[in-house]
Structures are given as structure tokens and as C-alpha cells.
Design a protein around this motif. Structure first.
Motif, PDB file in Angstrom:
ATOM      1  N   LEU A  80       0.829  -1.194   0.000  1.00 39.92           N
ATOM      2  CA  LEU A  80       0.000   0.000   0.000  1.00 39.92           C
ATOM      3  C   LEU A  80       0.870   1.254   0.000  1.00 39.92           C
ATOM      4  CD1 LEU A  80      -2.683  -0.951   2.681  1.00 39.92           C
ATOM      5  CD2 LEU A  80      -3.111  -0.616   0.242  1.00 39.92           C
ATOM      6  N   HIS A  81       0.377   2.284  -0.677  1.00 42.40           N
ATOM      7  CA  HIS A  81       0.952   3.625  -0.582  1.00 42.40           C
ATOM      8  C   HIS A  81       0.091   4.434   0.385  1.00 42.40           C
ATOM      9  CE1 HIS A  81       3.618   3.305  -4.173  1.00 42.40           C
ATOM     10  NE2 HIS A  81       2.700   2.438  -4.562  1.00 42.40           N
ATOM     11  N   ALA A  82       0.697   5.286   1.198  1.00 41.35           N
ATOM     12  CA  ALA A  82      -0.058   6.068   2.177  1.00 41.35           C
ATOM     13  C   ALA A  82       0.416   7.516   2.184  1.00 41.35           C
ATOM     14  CB  ALA A  82       0.086   5.461   3.570  1.00 41.35           C
ATOM     15  N   ARG A 113      -3.766   1.336  -3.717  1.00 38.63           N
ATOM     16  CA  ARG A 113      -3.255   0.110  -4.333  1.00 38.63           C
ATOM     17  C   ARG A 113      -3.153   0.366  -5.832  1.00 38.63           C
ATOM     18  NH1 ARG A 113      -6.965  -4.959  -3.814  1.00 38.63           N
ATOM     19  NH2 ARG A 113      -8.228  -3.859  -5.370  1.00 38.63           N
ATOM     20  N   ASP A 114      -1.945   0.245  -6.360  1.00 35.77           N
ATOM     21  CA  ASP A 114      -1.749   0.441  -7.795  1.00 35.77           C
ATOM     22  C   ASP A 114      -0.661  -0.509  -8.274  1.00 35.77           C
ATOM     23  OD1 ASP A 114      -1.666   1.248 -10.383  1.00 35.77           O
ATOM     24  OD2 ASP A 114      -1.256   3.361  -9.981  1.00 35.77           O
ATOM     25  N   GLN A 115      -1.089  -1.622  -8.844  1.00 33.20           N
ATOM     26  CA  GLN A 115      -0.159  -2.640  -9.323  1.00 33.20           C
ATOM     27  C   GLN A 115       0.096  -2.532 -10.823  1.00 33.20           C
ATOM     28  OE1 GLN A 115      -1.580  -6.495  -8.048  1.00 33.20           O
ATOM     29  NE2 GLN A 115      -1.578  -5.941  -5.878  1.00 33.20           N
ATOM     30  N   ARG A 116      -0.417  -1.502 -11.449  1.00 34.84           N
ATOM     31  CA  ARG A 116      -0.251  -1.355 -12.897  1.00 34.84           C
ATOM     32  C   ARG A 116       1.207  -1.224 -13.328  1.00 34.84           C
ATOM     33  NH1 ARG A 116      -4.665   3.335 -13.685  1.00 34.84           N
ATOM     34  NH2 ARG A 116      -3.576   3.984 -11.774  1.00 34.84           N
ATOM     35  N   PRO A 117       2.065  -0.542 -12.558  1.00 29.57           N
ATOM     36  CA  PRO A 117       3.462  -0.434 -13.003  1.00 29.57           C
ATOM     37  C   PRO A 117       4.168  -1.774 -13.159  1.00 29.57           C
ATOM     38  CG  PRO A 117       2.992   1.247 -11.368  1.00 29.57           C
ATOM     39  CD  PRO A 117       1.813   0.327 -11.391  1.00 29.57           C
ATOM     40  N   TRP A 118       3.732  -2.819 -12.427  1.00 35.54           N
ATOM     41  CA  TRP A 118       4.361  -4.132 -12.579  1.00 35.54           C
ATOM     42  C   TRP A 118       3.368  -5.181 -13.064  1.00 35.54           C
ATOM     43  CZ3 TRP A 118       2.552  -7.692  -8.828  1.00 35.54           C
ATOM     44  CH2 TRP A 118       1.959  -7.134  -7.688  1.00 35.54           C
ATOM     45  N   SER A 119       2.288  -4.723 -13.708  1.00 36.05           N
ATOM     46  CA  SER A 119       1.298  -5.623 -14.324  1.00 36.05           C
ATOM     47  C   SER A 119       0.730  -6.628 -13.325  1.00 36.05           C
ATOM     48  CB  SER A 119       1.930  -6.373 -15.515  1.00 36.05           C
ATOM     49  OG  SER A 119       2.383  -5.477 -16.497  1.00 36.05           O
ATOM     50  N   GLY A 120       0.486  -6.150 -12.090  1.00 36.71           N
ATOM     51  CA  GLY A 120      -0.126  -7.005 -11.083  1.00 36.71           C
ATOM     52  C   GLY A 120      -1.586  -7.282 -11.396  1.00 36.71           C
ATOM     53  N   ALA A 121      -2.125  -8.314 -10.778  1.00 32.96           N
ATOM     54  CA  ALA A 121      -3.484  -8.760 -11.096  1.00 32.96           C
ATOM     55  C   ALA A 121      -4.565  -7.950 -10.397  1.00 32.96           C
ATOM     56  CB  ALA A 121      -3.640 -10.232 -10.712  1.00 32.96           C
ATOM     57  N   ALA A 219       7.102  -8.134 -12.165  1.00 34.15           N
ATOM     58  CA  ALA A 219       7.903  -7.892 -10.969  1.00 34.15           C
ATOM     59  C   ALA A 219       9.275  -8.561 -11.067  1.00 34.15           C
ATOM     60  CB  ALA A 219       7.152  -8.383  -9.736  1.00 34.15           C
ATOM     61  N   ASP A 220       9.319  -9.771 -11.596  1.00 39.03           N
ATOM     62  CA  ASP A 220      10.595 -10.474 -11.723  1.00 39.03           C
ATOM     63  C   ASP A 220      11.524  -9.758 -12.698  1.00 39.03           C
ATOM     64  OD1 ASP A 220       9.797 -12.400  -9.927  1.00 39.03           O
ATOM     65  OD2 ASP A 220       9.169 -13.838 -11.467  1.00 39.03           O
ATOM     66  N   GLU A 221      10.971  -9.268 -13.803  1.00 37.75           N
ATOM     67  CA  GLU A 221      11.795  -8.547 -14.777  1.00 37.75           C
ATOM     68  C   GLU A 221      12.313  -7.243 -14.187  1.00 37.75           C
ATOM     69  OE1 GLU A 221       9.930  -9.761 -19.103  1.00 37.75           O
ATOM     70  OE2 GLU A 221       8.687  -8.546 -17.750  1.00 37.75           O
ATOM     71  N   ARG A 222      11.457  -6.543 -13.478  1.00 39.30           N
ATOM     72  CA  ARG A 222      11.880  -5.285 -12.844  1.00 39.30           C
ATOM     73  C   ARG A 222      12.984  -5.545 -11.817  1.00 39.30           C
ATOM     74  NH1 ARG A 222       7.918  -1.038 -12.453  1.00 39.30           N
ATOM     75  NH2 ARG A 222       7.971  -1.052 -10.179  1.00 39.30           N
ATOM     76  N   HIS A 223      12.837  -6.618 -11.042  1.00 41.07           N
ATOM     77  CA  HIS A 223      13.847  -6.957 -10.041  1.00 41.07           C
ATOM     78  C   HIS A 223      15.195  -7.247 -10.695  1.00 41.07           C
ATOM     79  CE1 HIS A 223      15.946  -9.990  -7.458  1.00 41.07           C
ATOM     80  NE2 HIS A 223      15.774  -9.018  -6.582  1.00 41.07           N
ATOM     81  N   ALA A 224      15.173  -7.989 -11.785  1.00 41.73           N
ATOM     82  CA  ALA A 224      16.421  -8.348 -12.465  1.00 41.73           C
ATOM     83  C   ALA A 224      17.135  -7.112 -12.992  1.00 41.73           C
ATOM     84  CB  ALA A 224      16.128  -9.329 -13.605  1.00 41.73           C
ATOM     85  N   VAL A 225      16.386  -6.200 -13.598  1.00 40.22           N
ATOM     86  CA  VAL A 225      17.000  -4.981 -14.150  1.00 40.22           C
ATOM     87  C   VAL A 225      17.542  -4.106 -13.034  1.00 40.22           C
ATOM     88  CG1 VAL A 225      16.550  -2.860 -15.438  1.00 40.22           C
ATOM     89  CG2 VAL A 225      15.574  -5.019 -16.230  1.00 40.22           C
ATOM     90  N   ARG A 226      16.778  -3.964 -11.968  1.00 38.23           N
ATOM     91  CA  ARG A 226      17.236  -3.138 -10.850  1.00 38.23           C
ATOM     92  C   ARG A 226      18.513  -3.694 -10.227  1.00 38.23           C
ATOM     93  NH1 ARG A 226      11.326  -2.243  -7.974  1.00 38.23           N
ATOM     94  NH2 ARG A 226      10.712  -0.330  -9.091  1.00 38.23           N
ATOM     95  N   GLY A 275      10.518  -6.387  -6.984  1.00 36.52           N
ATOM     96  CA  GLY A 275      10.073  -5.717  -8.203  1.00 36.52           C
ATOM     97  C   GLY A 275       8.690  -5.125  -8.118  1.00 36.52           C
ATOM     98  N   ARG A 276       7.923  -5.476  -7.075  1.00 38.36           N
ATOM     99  CA  ARG A 276       6.589  -4.906  -6.912  1.00 38.36           C
ATOM    100  C   ARG A 276       6.626  -3.518  -6.281  1.00 38.36           C
ATOM    101  NH1 ARG A 276       3.902  -8.839  -2.958  1.00 38.36           N
ATOM    102  NH2 ARG A 276       5.936  -8.433  -1.983  1.00 38.36           N
ATOM    103  N   VAL A 277       7.700  -3.201  -5.594  1.00 36.05           N
ATOM    104  CA  VAL A 277       7.792  -1.951  -4.850  1.00 36.05           C
ATOM    105  C   VAL A 277       8.178  -0.814  -5.785  1.00 36.05           C
ATOM    106  CG1 VAL A 277       8.918  -0.769  -2.939  1.00 36.05           C
ATOM    107  CG2 VAL A 277       8.410  -3.209  -2.775  1.00 36.05           C
ATOM    108  N   ALA A 278       7.501   0.308  -5.646  1.00 35.07           N
ATOM    109  CA  ALA A 278       7.803   1.485  -6.469  1.00 35.07           C
ATOM    110  C   ALA A 278       9.022   2.212  -5.924  1.00 35.07           C
ATOM    111  CB  ALA A 278       6.602   2.424  -6.502  1.00 35.07           C
TER     112      ALA A 278
END
Length: 365
Positions: A80-82, A113-121, A219-226, A275-278
């Protein structure tokens, strides 16, 4: 003869289309009710301000079961973002201090809740709450049934949520906001033209360049690049920041900005390991933008009850907008159906599940 459909507000002449227009005008277009009264009067309809206030409150009570479903779904998320922001509230006790006689400072909180940046369900959405002050007990109450990762600013009221329990666990892991830290360096740069502040901005800017490349990836792809690209730059920033603290005055704003980042380094680098964390808390700050726009129009809430009505209305309207819905059309349809809709199928009216009644009827025919 078929019985007439239920009215959104029992024993009231207000229909769903009119109520949806009033709610959207007030809470999305930020047109105060006294201005709406003047607009209706020009159209030949004399609807007193007090009636409009009553209709808003009654419409929110009608929508409460649906809003509670939105809240429960979003607050059950593990990321969650707050954020929070002040609003002026009319204090009829006239005992308020600091804002002028009869006005006190309340607070609006948002949880996004915004999972769009990592294509969450999970579908996007935002929950708003009102409180009469900024005591830490309020976010702790809002989040009492939540757990996981919380991305927020350094407000001390969140601190208890991150504390380690006796078994070594914690309710939340803290994710810090790089945009917040960057803003500190930006303010120093614009005010003093410090070359060190400028270099800090350039280094942080490299993180954001990488984030733009991975937006929408899994999320996995974002984690690998980071791990490959961002982590070495973050480690270099940490070493460079520690070196700068030995060269600059310890009591200045620049040193304060460096210490803020270094003292919460685990929180600032949590996004590198998940990779889920902004990288920042901009999702929550965007959620607060409508409140900022509204404050310049309606100036203050009429009471604590008015602040609570504002929070509930913003929850359903902003969540509808995040799911690419026209909030007025959505509210009109839901208000026309909610009393006659089976309670065990109320989830069908949630913004991310909603299908207009006209579409449903066409399929049935």
C-alpha cells in the motif's frame, strides 16, 4: 404492474441521475454546493443548500455498503501507498486555535493500491479516511487489519507499524520515497545553486531513467533490471553521500538531506529487492491531488461529518476513475440499482467489476 424501482434516497424526489450529477460536481469537479444551488436556480429549480447537503449525506449512506467493500478489498493488499494532507473544518464549538475563530484543522488520509506499473493482477483503487487531527492512532486504526509493505513519508505516526515484534516479525516493512528525498535536494539546488545538491539530483535521476525503461514489466523482470543496473548506482550514491558529510557543515540543510537518506537506507533500497515496490510514493501523492484542488474551491468542510462524507465520496469516485470509468455515469447506474441488488452479489457493482445496467439488460434479452 411491475413495482416501481426503489429510490436512491427513500421518500426523496432526488433521482439517481441528479444525485450522481451533484456528487460528481462537488467531489470531482469541486463545485461547492452553494454554487450548485445558483446553477440550479438559473435553470429554474430552486434546491436549497441545506437540501443539497442532506442529499449528499443520504446518498453516501446508500453507497456505504459498496464503499465498505472497496475499503476491505484495497486494505487487504500486501503493498500500500499512504499519505495525508490537512483540510480546514468548520468548528461550531468555536474553540479552535491557530486557524481563526470557528475553524480547525482536520486530516484526510489516503491508502492506494496500484499494481499497474508491474502488471499485477489486483485492480487499482484508493481509500480515503477523515480524522479530526493527525495523531498516530488514526493510521494505526486504518491499517490494523493490513500487513506487508507500506510506502509512505517519514511521519512518526507510522513508526509503530514498522517495529519488530517479539517473534522477530513486523506488521509492515517500510518503503521510503526517493521523490521525497530528491525534492529536498532540488529545493537546496534552486535556493543555493549547490553543486553537491546538483550532483545528488543527477545521481537520483539515473535511477528514474531506469524506472522508465521497466514500467509495465513483470515484478521479476523489474527486479532483475534493478539488480543489474540500479543497485550499483545506489551503492555508489551511498558511498558518495557518506563522503560528502565529511566535507559540508553538519547543521546545514544539505547535511540534513543526506542524513535523512542514509539513516533510512534499508527503506530507500527495499525497491531494489522487490520488483513490486515502487521507487517513490507518487501514487499516494497523486491520490491527494484532488483534495488540494478541492481546498481552493470549497475552502473548508462544514463539520467532521462533512469531512467523513468527503472521504467516502472520494473513495468511490477516485477508485472509479482509476478503473477508467466515468464517475457520474457509474454513480447514476449504481444509485439506481443498489437497493434492489442482491446483497450477496454486491461485488458486481464494484468499479472493477461493474457492467452498466443497460448492457446487462441487453444480454438478458
Amino acid at each position: 404492474q411491475e413495482p416501481a424501482p426503489s429510490r436512491p434516497i427513500p421518500r426523496s424526489m432526488a433521482g439517481p441521475g441528479l444525485l450522481a450529477y451533484i456528487l460528481t460536481s462537488k467531489f470531482d469537479d469541486h463545485v461547492p454546493l452553494y454554487r450548485q444551488h445558483e446553477i440550479f436556480e438559473r435553470m429554474g429549480a430552486d434546491i436549497p443548500d441545506t437540501t443539497l447537503v442532506d442529499w449528499c449525506g443520504a446518498a453516501m449512506r446508500t453507497l456505504t455498503p459498496l464503499i465498505e467493500r472497496i475499503e476491505a478489498d484495497i486494505m487487504a493488499s500486501d503493498i500500500l501507498h499512504a499519505d495525508d494532507t490537512p483540510i480546514r473544518v468548520l468548528d461550531r464549538s468555536a474553540k479552535s486555535k491557530g486557524l481563526g475563530k470557528g475553524v480547525k484543522q482536520g486530516r484526510i488520509w489516503t491508502y492506494v493500491r496500484d499494481q499497474r506499473p508491474w502488471s499485477g493482477a489486483a485492480p487499482p483503487g484508493t481509500v480515503y479516511y477523515f480524522s479530526p487531527d493527525r495523531k498516530g492512532e488514526h493510521p494505526r486504526k486504518h491499517l490494523k487489519n493490513s500487513a506487508g509493505i507500506l510506502q509512505a513519508d517519514a511521519y512518526t505516526g507510522f513508526k509503530a507499524l514498522y517495529e519488530t515484534r517479539a517473534d522477530g516479525s513486523a506488521q509492515f516493512r517500510e518503503a521510503a520515497c526517493w521523490a521525497h528525498l530528491r525534492r529536498d535536494f532540488h529545493d537546496i539546488w534552486t535556493g543555493t545553486k549547490s553543486e553537491i545538491a546538483k550532483e545528488a539530483l543527477d545521481r537520483i535521476g539515473q535511477f528514474y531513467d531506469i524506472e522508465r525503461e521497466i514500467k509495465g514489466l513483470s515484478a521479476d523482470e523489474r527486479h532483475a533490471v534493478r539488480q543489474q543496473k540500479t543497485k550499483p548506482k545506489a551503492e555508489a550514491f551511498h558511498a558518495w553521500a557518506e563522503a560528502q558529510l565529511t566535507r559540508i557543515p553538519g547543521k546545514g540543510d544539505l547535511a540534513k538531506a543526506f542524513r535523512y537518506g542514509l539513516s533510512r537506507w534499508l527503506s530507500f533500497t527495499l525497491f531494489l529487492n522487490d520488483g513490486r515496490v515502487a521507487i517513490d510514493n507518487n501514487a499516494a501523492e497523486r491520490g491527494m491531488r484532488p483534495i488540494g484542488v478541492g481546498r481552493r474551491n470549497w475552502l473548508f468542510a462544514g463539520s467532521d461529518t462533512g469531512g467523513e462524507t468527503l472521504a467516502r465520496a472520494m473513495t468511490i469516485i477516485e477508485t472509479a476513475k482509476m478503473n477508467a470509468l466515468d464517475p457520474q455515469a457509474y454513480l447514476a447506474d449504481v444509485l439506481s440499482r443498489i437497493h434492489d441488488h442482491k446483497i450477496n452479489r454486491l461485488h458486481e457493482l464494484l468499479p472493477w467489476n461493474w457492467t452498466p445496467a443497460s448492457t446487462v439488460n441487453c444480454k438478458a434479452a
